[in-house]
Each structure stands twice: as C-alpha cells, then as structure tokens.
Design an enzyme around this catalytic site. Structure first.
Site, PDB file in Angstrom:
ATOM      1  N   LYS A  28       6.813   3.777   5.729  1.00 13.21           N
ATOM      2  CA  LYS A  28       5.533   3.230   5.306  1.00 13.21           C
ATOM      3  C   LYS A  28       5.746   2.458   4.018  1.00 13.21           C
ATOM      4  CE  LYS A  28       0.883   4.433   3.890  1.00 13.21           C
ATOM      5  NZ  LYS A  28      -0.175   5.445   3.884  1.00 13.21           N
ATOM      6  N   ARG A  77      -8.851   0.999   2.472  1.00 16.92           N
ATOM      7  CA  ARG A  77      -9.267   1.748   1.278  1.00 16.92           C
ATOM      8  C   ARG A  77     -10.773   1.628   1.067  1.00 16.92           C
ATOM      9  NH1 ARG A  77      -3.808   0.253  -2.244  1.00 16.92           N
ATOM     10  NH2 ARG A  77      -2.400   1.341  -0.815  1.00 16.92           N
ATOM     11  N   LYS A 119       4.894   1.119   9.421  1.00 10.71           N
ATOM     12  CA  LYS A 119       3.595   0.647   8.950  1.00 10.71           C
ATOM     13  C   LYS A 119       3.759  -0.195   7.693  1.00 10.71           C
ATOM     14  CE  LYS A 119      -0.570   2.596   7.047  1.00 10.71           C
ATOM     15  NZ  LYS A 119      -1.126   3.752   6.433  1.00 10.71           N
TER      16      LYS A 119
HETATM   17  C1  PBG Z   1      -3.411   6.744   3.261  1.00  9.25           C
HETATM   18  C2  PBG Z   1      -3.381   5.799   4.381  1.00  9.25           C
HETATM   19  C3  PBG Z   1      -3.503   4.408   4.249  1.00  9.25           C
HETATM   20  C4  PBG Z   1      -3.554   3.894   5.527  1.00  9.25           C
HETATM   21  C5  PBG Z   1      -3.433   4.956   6.431  1.00  9.25           C
HETATM   22  N1  PBG Z   1      -3.314   6.151   5.698  1.00  9.25           N
HETATM   23  C6  PBG Z   1      -3.673   3.562   3.031  1.00  9.25           C
HETATM   24  C7  PBG Z   1      -2.768   3.694   1.898  1.00  9.25           C
HETATM   25  O1  PBG Z   1      -1.645   4.169   2.007  1.00  9.25           O
HETATM   26  O2  PBG Z   1      -3.213   3.289   0.821  1.00  9.25           O
HETATM   27  C8  PBG Z   1      -3.713   2.441   5.810  1.00  9.25           C
HETATM   28  C9  PBG Z   1      -4.236   2.055   7.135  1.00  9.25           C
HETATM   29  C10 PBG Z   1      -4.764   0.670   7.220  1.00  9.25           C
HETATM   30  O3  PBG Z   1      -4.665  -0.143   6.289  1.00  9.25           O
HETATM   31  O4  PBG Z   1      -5.332   0.366   8.280  1.00  9.25           O
HETATM   32  N2  PBG Z   1      -2.541   7.747   3.177  1.00  9.25           N
END
Ligand code: PBG
Length: 331
Positions: free
Chosen positions: A201, A211, A255
């Site tokens: 990630k 967010r 991701k």
């Molecule tokens: C948080 C999380 C995020 C997403 C999924 N779980 C955001 C982040 O890491 O700030 C992002 C998913 C998206 O942007 O669609 N743990």
C-alpha cells in the site's frame, strides 16, 4: 519468434466479433468484483459523498439492501468502511474495539439477513476512529508507534471476526500485524476467517476522496509516509508481500490500482498467489470527472480499466464501480 512470414496478418483474428470473442485472453465477470461501501448512523439514511459523485454512505438497514443487490448481481464480497461520528473518535481510536460499533452492527445485520450468501471484508486500521486521522497510535511528536498499534489492531480484527467478518483486511501497513492477527484469530477459534493483507500500500495522492467519505480528511495532520510505501519502490513491495505471506496472509492487495499494475504483475509472477488490487477513490473520481467533462464514455472506461486489472494478474478488484460494472456485464 524471429522474422515475419509474409502472410502473417495479426488483424485476421480481429476481423469479426465472434473471432475476437474466441481469441479473448482475459475475461471479467461480476465474481471478480469487491464492492466497497461506507456505513453511517441512522435508519433509512443515504448520504451522498460529495467527493465521490455517485457514491453514498448508507445506514445499516440500507447496507443490507446493498448486500442483497450485490447477491443479485453476482458480486461475491462487500468491503465495509464506517463513517464514525466525531464524538466517538478519540486519540487512541478505542471505538474500533467496541463490539457494538457501526462496523460490527453492519456485519451482524448483513449476516442475519443473508447468511453466507455474501462475503464481508472488513478494513483493519484505526483511521476511522482516531481524532488525528492516522491509522495507528501516535507519540507526542505524532509518529505512529508500530508495536502498540499492532496490539490495538489485533483487538480490532478479533472484534470484527466475532461479529461475523469473513476476510480481515489490514490496511495500516504496520510491521508484524499479519502474524499477530493470525495468531489471535486461531486462538479465538476463527480458523476459517481469511486475511487479505493490504501488503503493498503506497503513500498515495489518490486517497483524498476516501478520507472525505470516512470523515478523516479534516482531521489528518501531516501524511502517512512513515508507514505507507514510497511510490518509487517496487522491490520493497516484493519484500512486503513475502513477509505478509510468511506471517499467514491468504491473499494480498496492491493499492492504488492502475498506477501500480507493474506491482500487481511482479507480485503475481514472483509468488503465484491470489493478488487483488484496489481501484481507489481518486481513480474513481478521475473517471467520474472525465465523464462529467464529456471527455470519456463511462461504461467503456469502467470495463476497460477493470479488465486491465485482470490482464495484469489480479484475482479480483475492489472498485466503487462494482455494481455498475456488474450490471453492464450482465447486459
Ligand atoms: C485507511 C484506508 C484508506 C483507504 C482504504 N483504507 C486511506 C488511507 O490510507 O489514507 C483508501 C481507499 C480509497 O482511497 O478508496 N486505512
């Protein structure tokens, strides 16, 4: 293959629709899709998410309706994310451990209504619950503490499994959390609860609209670069995946999605394990804004991008377009 025989015509097999169908290497079906849904308090509530045109937060009763819709469309799994009320957020995110939190109530409601006709994937990370919007516990300087956070994540994961989650999906990027969660799940008797690790990630600019959807944008100070990966790195993604597999992950996720298809391919070829990708909120928003600007055909773009994930080696894709895509695929 060297040289080209003079009668070779690569266009020959493309000349008709039946021949293109016959030679198609990759297929996309509704069973490849995981549908992320945002949960909110109340009854009969649908709250559109401004930053994600076409995406809403749903109260638990309407999450159950979405789950029925998914079953009808052949979508096998929902990914659930709570929009926690500000007053339930705290420095340590303890609401994540509450057996009656929004997430657990949604899990139980879907389970009661549909049994195991649908899978439920639940996100493990503290950001929907912390007052500072970070995924873990912080020290005075705001640094996210690894080992203390892992202990909290273990509690969060077990709480979700107790409520009936099928796939625990840690998205926090702490070191060692997969092994710790696996141990706790085994001890708790949840031997068939899977772990899909958000293994690679990245600290990405594509998460902004998400967010907003979970209500942590205004709260987040700084960034997540001390735990999420540097977009410049690929070898490190292989190490992340290797570690999570060694600790017991059943599948892994990359991701964001499209900008990281090289990582999907590399992980797939290196480990030959189930790899998933998350076409994240910023990617969804790019498509929707392009469509709104008249620059793109939504249906074609949705199907082409999702097919690209399959071609790159994904077993499936998390996408906010899941229901729309499933409808298109059913014709
Ligand atoms: C948080 C999380 C995020 C997403 C999924 N779980 C955001 C982040 O890491 O700030 C992002 C998913 C998206 O942007 O669609 N743990």
């Amino acid at each position: 293959m060297t040289g080209t025989y003079p009668h070779t015509r690569l266009r020959r097999t493309r000349a008709t629709a039946w021949s293109r169908a016959l030679h198609r290497e990759t297929v996309l079906t509704p069973a490849d899709l995981i549908w992320p849904l945002f949960i909110t308090e109340g009854v009969g509530v649908e709250q559109p998410v401004e930053a994600l045109p076409g995406v809403s937060r749903w109260s638990v009763d309407l999450i159950v309706e979405r789950a029925r819709e998914a079953v009808d469309l052949g979508i096998p799994v929902l990914a659930l994310f709570p929009h926690t009320q500000p007053e339930r957020r705290s420095e340590d995110g303890r609401e994540a451990l509450n057996p009656d939190n929004l997430m657990c109530r949604a899990i139980r409601a879907v389970r009661d209504a549909l049994g195991d006709r649908i899978g439920l994937l639940t996100d493990v990370a503290l950001d929907p619950y912390t007052s500072h919007g970070q995924d873990g516990l912080i020290d005075e300087a705001g640094y996210v503490l690894n080992d203390k956070t892992v202990a909290a994540l273990v509690g969060q994961a077990v709480n979700q499994a107790n409520a009936g989650a099928d796939i625990i999906a840690p998205s926090d990027m702490m070191d060692g959390r997969i092994g710790a969660i696996r141990d706790a799940l085994e001890e708790g008797g949840h031997i068939n609860v899977q772990i899909m690790s958000y293994a690679a990630k990245y600290a990405s600019a594509f998460y902004g609209p998400f967010r907003d959807a979970v209500g942590s944008r205004g709260l987040l100070k700084g960034d997540k670069k001390t735990y999420q990966m540097d977009p410049a790195n690929a070898e490190e993604a292989v190490r992340e995946v290797e570690m999570d597999l060694a600790e017991g992950a059943d599948s892994v996720m990359v991701k964001p999605g499209l900008p990281y298809l090289d990582i999907v391919r590399r992980v797939k070829e290196t480990f030959e394990i189930p790899v998933f990708a998350y076409q994240v909120s910023g990617e969804y928003a790019m498509i929707e804004h392009a469509v709104a600007a008249g620059a793109a055909d939504r249906d074609a773009m949705v199907l082409e991008t999702l097919l690209a994930f399959k071609r790159a080696g994904c077993s499936g894709v998390l996408t906010y377009h899941a229901a729309h895509a499933a409808r298109l695929l059913r014709g």
